[in-house]
Design a protein around this motif. Structure first.
Motif, PDB file in Angstrom:
ATOM      1  N   LEU A 136      71.955  15.516 103.790  1.00  0.00           N
ATOM      2  CA  LEU A 136      73.153  14.696 103.575  1.00  0.00           C
ATOM      3  C   LEU A 136      74.277  15.521 102.951  1.00  0.00           C
ATOM      4  CD1 LEU A 136      71.348  11.588 102.027  1.00  0.00           C
ATOM      5  CD2 LEU A 136      72.059  11.887 104.408  1.00  0.00           C
ATOM      6  N   LEU A 137      74.298  16.813 103.198  1.00  0.00           N
ATOM      7  CA  LEU A 137      75.245  17.721 102.548  1.00  0.00           C
ATOM      8  C   LEU A 137      76.686  17.274 102.785  1.00  0.00           C
ATOM      9  CD1 LEU A 137      74.986  20.372 100.892  1.00  0.00           C
ATOM     10  CD2 LEU A 137      75.475  21.608 103.005  1.00  0.00           C
ATOM     11  N   GLN A 138      77.504  17.427 101.763  1.00  0.00           N
ATOM     12  CA  GLN A 138      78.917  17.034 101.791  1.00  0.00           C
ATOM     13  C   GLN A 138      79.603  17.508 103.070  1.00  0.00           C
ATOM     14  OE1 GLN A 138      81.389  19.350  99.202  1.00  0.00           O
ATOM     15  NE2 GLN A 138      82.688  17.635  98.663  1.00  0.00           N
ATOM     16  N   ASN A 139      80.322  16.599 103.731  1.00  0.00           N
ATOM     17  CA  ASN A 139      80.987  16.943 104.977  1.00  0.00           C
ATOM     18  C   ASN A 139      82.503  16.985 104.802  1.00  0.00           C
ATOM     19  OD1 ASN A 139      81.861  14.241 104.963  1.00  0.00           O
ATOM     20  ND2 ASN A 139      80.304  13.572 106.427  1.00  0.00           N
ATOM     21  N   GLU A 140      83.219  17.127 105.927  1.00  0.00           N
ATOM     22  CA  GLU A 140      84.677  17.275 105.853  1.00  0.00           C
ATOM     23  C   GLU A 140      85.370  16.017 105.366  1.00  0.00           C
ATOM     24  OE1 GLU A 140      83.825  16.088 110.196  1.00  0.00           O
ATOM     25  OE2 GLU A 140      82.887  17.288 108.617  1.00  0.00           O
ATOM     26  N   ASN A 141      84.661  14.895 105.376  1.00  0.00           N
ATOM     27  CA  ASN A 141      85.239  13.648 104.888  1.00  0.00           C
ATOM     28  C   ASN A 141      84.961  13.407 103.417  1.00  0.00           C
ATOM     29  OD1 ASN A 141      86.199  12.918 107.498  1.00  0.00           O
ATOM     30  ND2 ASN A 141      84.129  12.259 108.051  1.00  0.00           N
ATOM     31  N   ASN A 142      84.384  14.401 102.766  1.00  0.00           N
ATOM     32  CA  ASN A 142      84.025  14.309 101.351  1.00  0.00           C
ATOM     33  C   ASN A 142      83.017  13.181 101.111  1.00  0.00           C
ATOM     34  OD1 ASN A 142      84.260  15.458  98.745  1.00  0.00           O
ATOM     35  ND2 ASN A 142      85.528  13.756  98.075  1.00  0.00           N
ATOM     36  N   ARG A 143      82.037  13.103 101.994  1.00  0.00           N
ATOM     37  CA  ARG A 143      80.905  12.210 101.837  1.00  0.00           C
ATOM     38  C   ARG A 143      79.636  13.051 101.849  1.00  0.00           C
ATOM     39  NH1 ARG A 143      85.703   9.410 102.697  1.00  0.00           N
ATOM     40  NH2 ARG A 143      85.379   7.192 103.077  1.00  0.00           N
ATOM     41  N   GLY A 144      78.758  12.812 100.886  1.00  0.00           N
ATOM     42  CA  GLY A 144      77.472  13.479 100.925  1.00  0.00           C
ATOM     43  C   GLY A 144      77.113  14.207  99.644  1.00  0.00           C
ATOM     44  N   TYR A 145      76.123  15.082  99.768  1.00  0.00           N
ATOM     45  CA  TYR A 145      75.453  15.718  98.633  1.00  0.00           C
ATOM     46  C   TYR A 145      76.116  17.030  98.234  1.00  0.00           C
ATOM     47  CZ  TYR A 145      71.636  18.077  96.097  1.00  0.00           C
ATOM     48  OH  TYR A 145      70.882  18.753  95.168  1.00  0.00           O
ATOM     49  N   THR A 146      76.254  17.234  96.923  1.00  0.00           N
ATOM     50  CA  THR A 146      76.704  18.518  96.374  1.00  0.00           C
ATOM     51  C   THR A 146      75.595  19.062  95.481  1.00  0.00           C
ATOM     52  OG1 THR A 146      77.836  17.398  94.531  1.00  0.00           O
ATOM     53  CG2 THR A 146      79.150  17.915  96.473  1.00  0.00           C
ATOM     54  N   PRO A 147      75.013  20.211  95.815  1.00  0.00           N
ATOM     55  CA  PRO A 147      73.860  20.739  95.073  1.00  0.00           C
ATOM     56  C   PRO A 147      74.234  21.244  93.677  1.00  0.00           C
ATOM     57  CG  PRO A 147      74.033  21.699  97.281  1.00  0.00           C
ATOM     58  CD  PRO A 147      75.326  21.007  96.998  1.00  0.00           C
ATOM     59  N   PHE A 148      73.187  21.547  92.896  1.00  0.00           N
ATOM     60  CA  PHE A 148      73.381  22.175  91.593  1.00  0.00           C
ATOM     61  C   PHE A 148      74.218  23.439  91.751  1.00  0.00           C
ATOM     62  CE2 PHE A 148      69.508  19.783  90.341  1.00  0.00           C
ATOM     63  CZ  PHE A 148      69.971  19.247  89.141  1.00  0.00           C
ATOM     64  N   ARG A 149      75.161  23.627  90.838  1.00  0.00           N
ATOM     65  CA  ARG A 149      76.020  24.818  90.737  1.00  0.00           C
ATOM     66  C   ARG A 149      77.000  24.957  91.893  1.00  0.00           C
ATOM     67  NH1 ARG A 149      72.618  29.783  87.955  1.00  0.00           N
ATOM     68  NH2 ARG A 149      71.582  28.550  86.327  1.00  0.00           N
ATOM     69  N   GLU A 150      77.130  23.954  92.761  1.00  0.00           N
ATOM     70  CA  GLU A 150      78.053  24.052  93.881  1.00  0.00           C
ATOM     71  C   GLU A 150      79.495  23.921  93.426  1.00  0.00           C
ATOM     72  OE1 GLU A 150      80.734  22.381  96.914  1.00  0.00           O
ATOM     73  OE2 GLU A 150      79.959  21.338  95.149  1.00  0.00           O
ATOM     74  N   GLU A 151      79.727  23.117  92.376  1.00  0.00           N
ATOM     75  CA  GLU A 151      81.084  22.877  91.885  1.00  0.00           C
ATOM     76  C   GLU A 151      81.329  23.693  90.625  1.00  0.00           C
ATOM     77  OE1 GLU A 151      84.068  19.100  91.180  1.00  0.00           O
ATOM     78  OE2 GLU A 151      81.940  18.832  90.737  1.00  0.00           O
TER      79      GLU A 151
END
Length: 367
Positions: free
Chosen positions: A72-87
């Motif tokens: 469910l990784l974050q897509n171009e619509n800013n929907r989905g999962y962001t993993p640890f340390r991604e931000e």
């Protein structure tokens, strides 16, 4: 003198009773917005049973195996999962990304609709109902409850500025809402080494409604009298502990102050977009998350932003001959696209694809 500073800092985040008459609550909102930019709301009308069940569902979501979340990784619509340390919210002071993982959910926009051609618009990515059968229903009930609370807060903000209560409502009929459950690991923060639960930052948009569990960690950067102040020159300018006694009070003009969880209340803070709209009169305050307990922490942020095409221009009552506009006009959508690209390691590509969506919608290229 120290006692006075401590007392004032404790008042930096007041509790505003949403059951008060609107004009009275709006006056309290104005006082909070022109000082720390943070406040709690009580008697807000969102059932505690719904809040509790929503947190339970988020714990189950984050407890899924990594492969299910990565699907469910974050897509171009800013929907989905962001993993640890991604931000990485404070790149200048962080040795690696935030020690948290999260999800983004937004307003449901059908993929085949005209609106879905815009950046940051599209359907949500929901977990498999076979794994979490109640997740979507409970989370959406929470979304709708906070949307209603957000509209009530917009009325108070408008009244606090001397505007009609419904002033902002037309700009939020198709809002860029982001519901963001967050899970912070138990890794203890080390500001001196650049390790943070969430690096120091201001929120991007209009308004954030935050629910937290009982684990502390949120801190705001304020003066000893409880007012939002300039960004510290480095991450270690103030002690990480905050709390009573005004830790870091000797560090320049500001100190990091703990915003403790209050059961039954939401934490409200203003974003950069509202600061632009009010020409800096309302404060978008620097904040961060620090883990001093070694415990995991869960929170749910509800970012309440205007419609994508809304023009954000300094309000006439917030400028004049002696106080000209400090910010050029922009749109809500472009403002958010620029901010996401600056802080999410995985979002540069999606931003470019989002811009391609906009070009296609305008007749200027392929999606």
């Amino acid at each position: 003198m120290a006692a006075t500073g401590e007392h004032s800092a404790k008042k930096a985040v007041p509790v505003i009773d949403m059951g008060l008459p609107e004009e009275q609550a709006a006056a309290q909102v104005r006082a909070a917005c022109t000082s720390s930019g943070f406040f709690y709301v009580s008697n807000h009308g969102v059932p505690q049973s719904l809040v509790d069940e929503t947190f339970q569902q988020q714990r189950q979501l984050f407890g899924l195996p990594l492969e299910h979340k990565m699907a469910l990784l974050q897509n171009e619509n800013n929907r989905g999962y962001t993993p640890f340390r991604e931000e990485t919210l404070d790149p200048a002071h962080q040795s690696h990304g935030d020690t948290k993982e999260g999800f983004y959910f937004g307003r449901e926009v059908p993929a085949d609709s005209e609106e879905a051609k815009k950046p940051l618009h599209g359907p949500n990515q929901w977990p498999d109902p076979k794994l979490l059968p109640q997740y979507r229903q409970v989370t959406w009930q929470y979304y709708e409850a906070l949307y209603g609370l957000g509209l009530r807060l917009l009325r108070l903000l408008a009244l606090s500025l001397g505007l009609p209560a419904e002033f902002f409502a037309p700009m939020f009929d198709k809002p860029l809402v982001a519901l963001r459950p967050l899970h912070y690991s138990g890794e203890v923060s080390d500001p001196g080494a650049g390790v943070f639960g969430a690096g120091a930052h201001t929120d991007y948009g209009m308004l954030t409604i935050l629910a937290t569990d009982d684990v502390p960690g949120l801190q705001i950067w304020v003066t000893p009298d409880g007012t939002s102040c300039a960004v510290p020159s480095k991450a270690t300018d103030a002690d990480a502990s905050g709390g009573p006694g005004g830790a870091g009070a000797g560090a320049g003009a500001g100190l990091w102050w703990d915003v403790e969880p209050i059961p039954g209340s939401f934490i409200i803070n203003l974003g950069d977009m509202l600061e632009r709209w009010t020409n800096g009169r309302y404060r978008s305050t620097l904040h961060r998350v620090i883990n001093t307990t070694g415990r995991e922490r869960y929170s749910i942020a509800f970012f309440f932003e205007p419609n994508f095409d809304t023009e954000v221009r300094v309000l006439p009552m917030c400028c004049g001959p002696d106080d000209p506009p400090r910010y050029p006009p922009t749109t809500a959508g472009q403002h958010l696209l620029d901010k996401y690209a600056a802080t999410h390691a995985g979002y540069t590509g999606p931003v470019q694809r989002g811009q391609a969506k906009q070009a296609a919608a305008d007749g200027g290229g392929e999606a």
